[in-house]
Scaffold this motif. Sequence first.
Motif, PDB file in Angstrom:
ATOM      1  N   SER A 640       0.817  -1.206   0.000  1.00 56.85           N
ATOM      2  CA  SER A 640       0.000   0.000   0.000  1.00 56.85           C
ATOM      3  C   SER A 640       0.853   1.259   0.000  1.00 56.85           C
ATOM      4  CB  SER A 640      -0.925   0.003   1.223  1.00 56.85           C
ATOM      5  OG  SER A 640      -0.148   0.045   2.409  1.00 56.85           O
ATOM      6  N   ASN A 652      -8.653  12.051  -5.577  1.00 60.68           N
ATOM      7  CA  ASN A 652      -8.123  10.745  -5.974  1.00 60.68           C
ATOM      8  C   ASN A 652      -7.925  10.761  -7.484  1.00 60.68           C
ATOM      9  OD1 ASN A 652      -7.984   9.195  -3.517  1.00 60.68           O
ATOM     10  ND2 ASN A 652     -10.223   9.195  -3.484  1.00 60.68           N
ATOM     11  N   LYS A 655      -8.684   5.209 -10.005  1.00 63.97           N
ATOM     12  CA  LYS A 655      -9.849   4.478  -9.498  1.00 63.97           C
ATOM     13  C   LYS A 655      -9.480   3.006  -9.376  1.00 63.97           C
ATOM     14  CE  LYS A 655     -12.047   4.079 -14.102  1.00 63.97           C
ATOM     15  NZ  LYS A 655     -10.974   4.737 -14.838  1.00 63.97           N
ATOM     16  N   GLU A 656     -10.285   2.298  -8.620  1.00 66.56           N
ATOM     17  CA  GLU A 656     -10.017   0.879  -8.387  1.00 66.56           C
ATOM     18  C   GLU A 656     -10.015   0.108  -9.706  1.00 66.56           C
ATOM     19  OE1 GLU A 656     -12.847  -0.413  -5.505  1.00 66.56           O
ATOM     20  OE2 GLU A 656     -12.054   0.900  -3.929  1.00 66.56           O
ATOM     21  N   GLY A 657      -9.024  -0.744  -9.857  1.00 69.67           N
ATOM     22  CA  GLY A 657      -8.884  -1.528 -11.076  1.00 69.67           C
ATOM     23  C   GLY A 657      -7.927  -0.933 -12.086  1.00 69.67           C
ATOM     24  N   ASP A 658      -7.520   0.344 -11.880  1.00 69.01           N
ATOM     25  CA  ASP A 658      -6.579   0.977 -12.807  1.00 69.01           C
ATOM     26  C   ASP A 658      -5.202   0.318 -12.719  1.00 69.01           C
ATOM     27  OD1 ASP A 658      -8.475   2.725 -13.647  1.00 69.01           O
ATOM     28  OD2 ASP A 658      -7.606   4.515 -12.721  1.00 69.01           O
ATOM     29  N   ILE A 686      -4.492  -1.010  -8.975  1.00 67.55           N
ATOM     30  CA  ILE A 686      -5.113  -0.457  -7.786  1.00 67.55           C
ATOM     31  C   ILE A 686      -6.203  -1.397  -7.296  1.00 67.55           C
ATOM     32  CG2 ILE A 686      -6.337   1.509  -6.804  1.00 67.55           C
ATOM     33  CD1 ILE A 686      -3.476   2.121  -7.754  1.00 67.55           C
ATOM     34  N   LYS A 687      -6.051  -1.896  -6.079  1.00 65.41           N
ATOM     35  CA  LYS A 687      -7.049  -2.788  -5.480  1.00 65.41           C
ATOM     36  C   LYS A 687      -8.130  -1.999  -4.746  1.00 65.41           C
ATOM     37  CE  LYS A 687      -7.536  -6.468  -2.010  1.00 65.41           C
ATOM     38  NZ  LYS A 687      -6.805  -7.304  -1.013  1.00 65.41           N
ATOM     39  N   ARG A 688      -7.684  -0.947  -3.987  1.00 63.71           N
ATOM     40  CA  ARG A 688      -8.655  -0.230  -3.161  1.00 63.71           C
ATOM     41  C   ARG A 688      -8.185   1.188  -2.894  1.00 63.71           C
ATOM     42  NH1 ARG A 688      -9.121   0.027   2.497  1.00 63.71           N
ATOM     43  NH2 ARG A 688      -7.479  -1.548   2.733  1.00 63.71           N
ATOM     44  N   LEU A 689      -9.126   2.143  -2.944  1.00 64.21           N
ATOM     45  CA  LEU A 689      -8.891   3.509  -2.489  1.00 64.21           C
ATOM     46  C   LEU A 689      -9.485   3.625  -1.093  1.00 64.21           C
ATOM     47  CD1 LEU A 689      -9.806   5.505  -5.725  1.00 64.21           C
ATOM     48  CD2 LEU A 689      -7.522   4.933  -4.886  1.00 64.21           C
ATOM     49  N   VAL A 704      -3.886   4.103  -0.561  1.00 66.42           N
ATOM     50  CA  VAL A 704      -4.119   3.277  -1.736  1.00 66.42           C
ATOM     51  C   VAL A 704      -3.540   1.892  -1.488  1.00 66.42           C
ATOM     52  CG1 VAL A 704      -3.698   3.011  -4.213  1.00 66.42           C
ATOM     53  CG2 VAL A 704      -3.994   5.299  -3.245  1.00 66.42           C
ATOM     54  N   GLU A 707      -2.911  -4.519  -5.669  1.00 64.18           N
ATOM     55  CA  GLU A 707      -3.059  -5.969  -5.717  1.00 64.18           C
ATOM     56  C   GLU A 707      -1.777  -6.582  -5.178  1.00 64.18           C
ATOM     57  OE1 GLU A 707      -5.660  -7.615  -6.492  1.00 64.18           O
ATOM     58  OE2 GLU A 707      -6.935  -6.192  -7.590  1.00 64.18           O
TER      59      GLU A 707
END
Length: 713
Positions: A640, A652, A655-658, A686-689, A704, A707
Amino acid sequence: MRSIKPRHLRRRAFPRYLSTSTSSIQPHITPITSLLIANRGEIALRINKTAKRLGIKTTTLYTEPDATSQHASCSPQSIGLGAANGYLDGERIVKLAKQHGIQALHPGYGFLSENSAFAKRCEQEGIVFVGPPAQAMADMGDKARSKEIMTKAGVPCVPGYHGSDQGEAELLNHAKEIKFPVLLKSVKGGGGKGMRIVMEESEFLQQLKSARAEARASFGAGGEVMLVEKYIIRPRHVEVQVFADKHGNCVALGERDCSVQRRHQKILEESPAPDLDDVTRLDLWGKARTAALAVGYVGAGTVEFILDKDTGDFYFMEMNTRLQVEHPVSEMVTGTDLVEWQFRVAAGETLPLTQKEILERIRERGAAIEARIYAENPEKGFIPDSGKLVHLKTPQTNEDIRIDAGFVQGDTVTEAYDGMIAKLIVRGKDRETAIRKMELALHNYEVVGLSTNIEFLKRLCRSPAFIEGDVETGFIEKWKEELFDPVIIQPEVYVQAALGVFASQPTNSIEPHGESLGFGSGGSERKFSFKSLDVRDPKEGETVEVSISQKGNNLFDARVIRKGIDPEVFENLVSSPVATSETTSLVTFFPRTRVETTVVQDPNNDNKITIFQHGAKTELSLAPPTWYEKALGLKEVAASVAAPMPCKILKNEVKEGDRVTKGTPLVVIESMKMETVIRSPQDGVIKRLAHKEGDKCKADTVLVVFEEDDATQ
């Protein structure tokens, strides 16, 4: 060196002199007996100290974050202002002064100190404003207007555009006419806020938007109005301390070189300025006095100049219509108390010294340097920090070593305000002596609980270029490799860290660190795993194992195991640790040297160990056992990006998945009114914001999460 007592103090005491003088040249003296200090921190304490010495009753103000601060309790009376922005509520402050029958108000520096509307309100309400007239403040506070006045008065100004064309295209055209590189800054600017260097046309619009956003956040409405000036490639920042009274007298109390800066904000200030010939020096003084007289100035002020190292020419930059943070430097080289001068001039007296007397004092008293002790991390781009002062030890003070501080051990440096912890000021018979005294004093300055710039300041004092006086505003960038050169942690540091932790732990305790290896009840031999936290350390992040065996009373063996190096063994070490709840003092006799060390464990972070040894600070982490990772979810934390300081999330950027690459902007944060872009340290997904825009976060809060497979690549 013979101490010189100021002439006016030899004549008579301050209150009597104010109230009973019948001098024909001072017909309008109004005694000052009560004072409201409309500021916080070290400047509030500084003003209170002088006022108390002069018999003036003081009242201080405080906000909720400052309720337990030193300045809130330094005066006989203090008044709460509520929320953190209370220091900016001029109308309420004036009302409180009237309500409590307070006669005079000192604005300190920052907040309302350069607010002409506030000064005018004080004048309208019959409150003595310890500062310049409102009109002079307004003239010099508007950077465009001040340039017009200076040009008319014959004070040289930097080529630039200071007009009303504020459209992006218009400002870009003016920048082209001036020719790149140019400097963008707010007409209300100060302290580097809303200021950007633009090296080429392609980056102009982006920098303009960034400067305007920061200026609005710092100065409010009108802050987005920008100046465009020619950027001098090798500039020095040289300023002159001026003082004027109500009778048309104005003097210069020497110049200060403030060229060593980061983020356009000063770190070191010194007087006299190095490598400056007397002709240029006296010309600077003269132009500064001309600038002050051109606007009918009264009180303490600083006229700031840019000096071109390549040509020797200097240009008016701006005037700070208040007492400066670095005023103690001028006090040290002139033997004066400028706050006392402010009170005297505000009361209607003439200046205590002539220009000739000031010049004689400066020639006799040598050189002075001020270092600002900031809560920040130089190794990480000088990002601000905040937190509790868990451990604080300061150098001994005397007539040549002074500390102006607003915090003591146990206080909290809040992210709501500027992160300056203290100012360390030293004086020597010459510049070289002053630098040596400064470095020695810094060796005795210890802070734990937050990051500071103290170690960086020590390196500055050892820099050959700084010692030679080869300074400019790009000094830190120019000598970056030298100032941030690698550091090698000696094995004795690890041994002392282990002995310190060993001494602080009860022998029968079960600790997550310090694995017992047997030898009796509770074990007399323990094994510790450390990791360096210094980004300059080539071995940062690598585990160093230290085993400590107690052979008798204060007698130990130690073994240090580092990757790629043969084990280092120390036998029959005589050590006498003295441990408290958080601090252990050690005197250990190694084979060829006696080492005195202070080991501090931060109660807010039990993994962190700070060692002060041989005048240097080392920060280590105690590596937890491997089973901790699963129990505490440390694997995800490792994958992270965390907040480097207490902050608010502005935006931010992903976004998640980028999927991102190293260096991609992830999050824009704000702390202490500064915007910082947090960039990706790696390639990954990116897994999670963890937070949405507008959220407030503490330091080290996860922002952030990647994965996990990407994080381990």
